[in-house]
Design a protein around this motif. Structure first.
Motif, PDB file in Angstrom:
ATOM      1  N   LEU A 122       0.876  -1.287  -0.063  1.00 10.14           N
ATOM      2  CA  LEU A 122       0.119   0.116   0.029  1.00 10.14           C
ATOM      3  C   LEU A 122       0.884   1.284   0.019  1.00 10.14           C
ATOM      4  O   LEU A 122       0.623   2.269  -0.575  1.00 10.14           O
ATOM      5  CB  LEU A 122      -0.950  -0.014   1.288  1.00 10.14           C
ATOM      6  N   GLN A 123       2.000   1.373   0.386  1.00  7.17           N
ATOM      7  CA  GLN A 123       2.899   2.361   0.456  1.00  7.17           C
ATOM      8  C   GLN A 123       3.531   2.330  -0.872  1.00  7.17           C
ATOM      9  O   GLN A 123       3.580   3.700  -1.367  1.00  7.17           O
ATOM     10  CB  GLN A 123       4.116   1.963   1.796  1.00  7.17           C
ATOM     11  N   CYS A 124       3.753   1.192  -1.759  1.00  6.51           N
ATOM     12  CA  CYS A 124       4.300   1.388  -2.928  1.00  6.51           C
ATOM     13  C   CYS A 124       3.468   1.854  -3.866  1.00  6.51           C
ATOM     14  O   CYS A 124       3.989   2.753  -4.847  1.00  6.51           O
ATOM     15  CB  CYS A 124       4.495   0.210  -3.525  1.00  6.51           C
ATOM     16  N   ILE A 125       2.169   1.899  -3.633  1.00  6.72           N
ATOM     17  CA  ILE A 125       1.129   2.556  -4.548  1.00  6.72           C
ATOM     18  C   ILE A 125       0.572   3.679  -4.408  1.00  6.72           C
ATOM     19  O   ILE A 125      -0.147   4.381  -4.717  1.00  6.72           O
ATOM     20  CB  ILE A 125       0.015   1.260  -4.792  1.00  6.72           C
ATOM     21  N   GLY A 126       1.229   4.197  -3.013  1.00  2.03           N
ATOM     22  CA  GLY A 126       0.904   5.617  -2.552  1.00  2.03           C
ATOM     23  C   GLY A 126      -0.352   5.598  -1.819  1.00  2.03           C
ATOM     24  O   GLY A 126      -0.806   6.598  -1.443  1.00  2.03           O
ATOM     25  N   PHE A 127      -1.083   4.484  -1.246  1.00  2.00           N
ATOM     26  CA  PHE A 127      -2.155   4.456  -0.501  1.00  2.00           C
ATOM     27  C   PHE A 127      -2.113   4.751   1.011  1.00  2.00           C
ATOM     28  O   PHE A 127      -2.888   5.184   1.538  1.00  2.00           O
ATOM     29  CB  PHE A 127      -2.941   3.282  -0.687  1.00  2.00           C
ATOM     30  N   LEU A 128      -0.635   4.502   1.368  1.00  2.00           N
ATOM     31  CA  LEU A 128      -0.288   4.584   2.967  1.00  2.00           C
ATOM     32  C   LEU A 128       1.047   5.529   2.905  1.00  2.00           C
ATOM     33  O   LEU A 128       1.873   5.431   1.985  1.00  2.00           O
ATOM     34  CB  LEU A 128      -0.097   3.344   3.497  1.00  2.00           C
ATOM     35  N   PRO A 129       0.973   6.323   3.717  1.00  2.00           N
ATOM     36  CA  PRO A 129       2.537   6.995   4.023  1.00  2.00           C
ATOM     37  C   PRO A 129       3.364   5.963   4.679  1.00  2.00           C
ATOM     38  O   PRO A 129       2.846   4.993   5.314  1.00  2.00           O
ATOM     39  CB  PRO A 129       2.086   8.164   4.868  1.00  2.00           C
ATOM     40  N   ASN A 130       4.351   6.498   4.909  1.00  2.00           N
ATOM     41  CA  ASN A 130       5.400   5.697   5.730  1.00  2.00           C
ATOM     42  C   ASN A 130       5.548   6.664   7.180  1.00  2.00           C
ATOM     43  O   ASN A 130       5.981   7.746   7.359  1.00  2.00           O
ATOM     44  CB  ASN A 130       6.800   5.694   5.130  1.00  2.00           C
ATOM     45  N   LEU A 131       4.976   6.074   7.884  1.00  2.00           N
ATOM     46  CA  LEU A 131       4.782   6.677   9.290  1.00  2.00           C
ATOM     47  C   LEU A 131       6.245   6.708  10.079  1.00  2.00           C
ATOM     48  O   LEU A 131       6.216   7.637  11.304  1.00  2.00           O
ATOM     49  CB  LEU A 131       3.530   6.109  10.064  1.00  2.00           C
ATOM     50  N   GLN A 132       7.095   6.019   9.675  1.00  2.00           N
ATOM     51  CA  GLN A 132       8.517   5.997  10.393  1.00  2.00           C
ATOM     52  C   GLN A 132       9.197   6.974   9.621  1.00  2.00           C
ATOM     53  O   GLN A 132      10.413   7.281   9.818  1.00  2.00           O
ATOM     54  CB  GLN A 132       9.005   4.680  10.311  1.00  2.00           C
ATOM     55  N   CYS A 133       8.755   7.888   8.583  1.00  2.00           N
ATOM     56  CA  CYS A 133       9.654   8.721   7.757  1.00  2.00           C
ATOM     57  C   CYS A 133      10.040   9.942   8.588  1.00  2.00           C
ATOM     58  O   CYS A 133       9.385  10.606   8.862  1.00  2.00           O
ATOM     59  CB  CYS A 133       9.001   8.769   6.231  1.00  2.00           C
ATOM     60  N   ARG A 134      11.124  10.189   8.814  1.00  2.00           N
ATOM     61  CA  ARG A 134      11.765  11.397   9.552  1.00  2.00           C
ATOM     62  C   ARG A 134      11.103  12.683   8.727  1.00  2.00           C
ATOM     63  O   ARG A 134      10.989  13.574   9.557  1.00  2.00           O
ATOM     64  CB  ARG A 134      13.254  11.654   9.711  1.00  2.00           C
ATOM     65  N   GLU A 135      11.170  12.700   7.285  1.00  2.00           N
ATOM     66  CA  GLU A 135      10.858  13.930   6.565  1.00  2.00           C
ATOM     67  C   GLU A 135       9.374  14.197   6.921  1.00  2.00           C
ATOM     68  O   GLU A 135       8.798  15.421   6.765  1.00  2.00           O
ATOM     69  CB  GLU A 135      10.938  13.667   5.146  1.00  2.00           C
ATOM     70  N   LEU A 136       8.638  13.089   6.716  1.00  2.00           N
ATOM     71  CA  LEU A 136       6.973  13.330   7.114  1.00  2.00           C
ATOM     72  C   LEU A 136       7.011  13.813   8.559  1.00  2.00           C
ATOM     73  O   LEU A 136       6.176  14.667   8.827  1.00  2.00           O
ATOM     74  CB  LEU A 136       6.398  11.936   7.061  1.00  2.00           C
ATOM     75  N   MET A 137       7.726  13.250   9.397  1.00  2.00           N
ATOM     76  CA  MET A 137       7.649  13.639  10.704  1.00  2.00           C
ATOM     77  C   MET A 137       7.792  15.428  10.965  1.00  2.00           C
ATOM     78  O   MET A 137       7.209  16.068  11.529  1.00  2.00           O
ATOM     79  CB  MET A 137       8.334  13.015  11.784  1.00  2.00           C
ATOM     80  N   LYS A 138       9.093  15.474  10.055  1.00  2.00           N
ATOM     81  CA  LYS A 138       9.498  17.076  10.126  1.00  2.00           C
ATOM     82  C   LYS A 138       8.378  17.977   9.542  1.00  2.00           C
ATOM     83  O   LYS A 138       8.193  19.053  10.095  1.00  2.00           O
ATOM     84  CB  LYS A 138      10.835  17.291   9.423  1.00  2.00           C
ATOM     85  N   GLN A 139       7.919  17.418   8.350  1.00  2.00           N
ATOM     86  CA  GLN A 139       6.661  18.186   7.753  1.00  2.00           C
ATOM     87  C   GLN A 139       5.601  18.551   8.668  1.00  2.00           C
ATOM     88  O   GLN A 139       4.946  19.521   8.682  1.00  2.00           O
ATOM     89  CB  GLN A 139       6.055  17.537   6.660  1.00  2.00           C
ATOM     90  N   HIS A 140       5.238  17.576   9.879  1.00  2.00           N
ATOM     91  CA  HIS A 140       4.190  17.612  10.529  1.00  2.00           C
ATOM     92  C   HIS A 140       4.608  18.368  11.971  1.00  2.00           C
ATOM     93  O   HIS A 140       3.865  18.253  12.796  1.00  2.00           O
ATOM     94  CB  HIS A 140       3.580  16.301  10.770  1.00  2.00           C
TER      95      HIS A 140
END
Length: 177
Positions: A122-140
């Motif tokens: 689901l992450q590969c097809i873009g349906f789920l984010p990677n909740l462990q991604c540091r960049e995503l954490m930084k964006q939030h």
């Protein structure tokens, strides 16, 4: 008392509590106390699982395994992103069990591994984010705090992830339809 005896007593106390205090919900309880990680196996007969004929859901309760707690918490967090994720996870787990390909002890992938494969797909097809991604954490603007939350670092491993509630409030990550 030895530690092993204490652990055995704890596992059986939990088993008895589930068996006798909530007998209408739990069935097929079986304690495995001599494993590396003590486990209580069972079945929740009131789980409303749409992928089992009777609606039940098998479970394993592990004792003294903090990593398993964090891993299960992360799986739950992914299931909260969208109910379809939860439904797909249950469907794949049910399929794997029915086809006898969900038993690490039996030489196949564990049900936990099957759920990780669902998340990865689901992450590969873009349906789920990677909740462990540091960049995503930084964006939030979300920062782990192992000093405040001991679950953010277990045995020297970084075990934190972005809570879906934080992600949902910001609207930064958009789930495709």
């Amino acid at each position: 008392k030895s530690f092993e005896k204490q652990m055995t007593n704890i596992v059986f106390r939990v088993k008895n509590c589930l068996q006798y205090c909530r007998s209408e919900s739990f069935d097929d309880l079986f304690a495995i106390t001599r494993a590396r990680v003590p486990v209580l196996k069972g079945r929740d007969i009131n789980a409303c699982n749409p992928y089992s004929p009777d609606g039940s859901l098998s479970f394993d309760l592990c004792f003294l395994n903090d990593i398993a707690v964090v891993n299960s918490s992360l799986l739950r967090e992914y299931s909260l992103v969208d109910n379809r994720v939860r439904m797909l996870m249950l469907a794949v787990k049910s399929f794997a069990k029915k086809n006898n390909i969900a038993s690490a002890a039996g030489g196949t992938l564990s049900s936990y591994t099957w759920l990780n494969l669902v998340i990865f797909y689901l992450q590969c097809i873009g349906f789920l984010p990677n909740l462990q991604c540091r960049e995503l954490m930084k964006q939030h603007d979300w920062h782990p705090d192992p000093g405040e939350n001991p679950w953010h670092c277990i045995n020297g491993l970084e075990t934190y992830y972005l809570p879906t509630e934080t992600m949902a409030k910001s609207g930064i990550w958009k789930q495709p339809d």
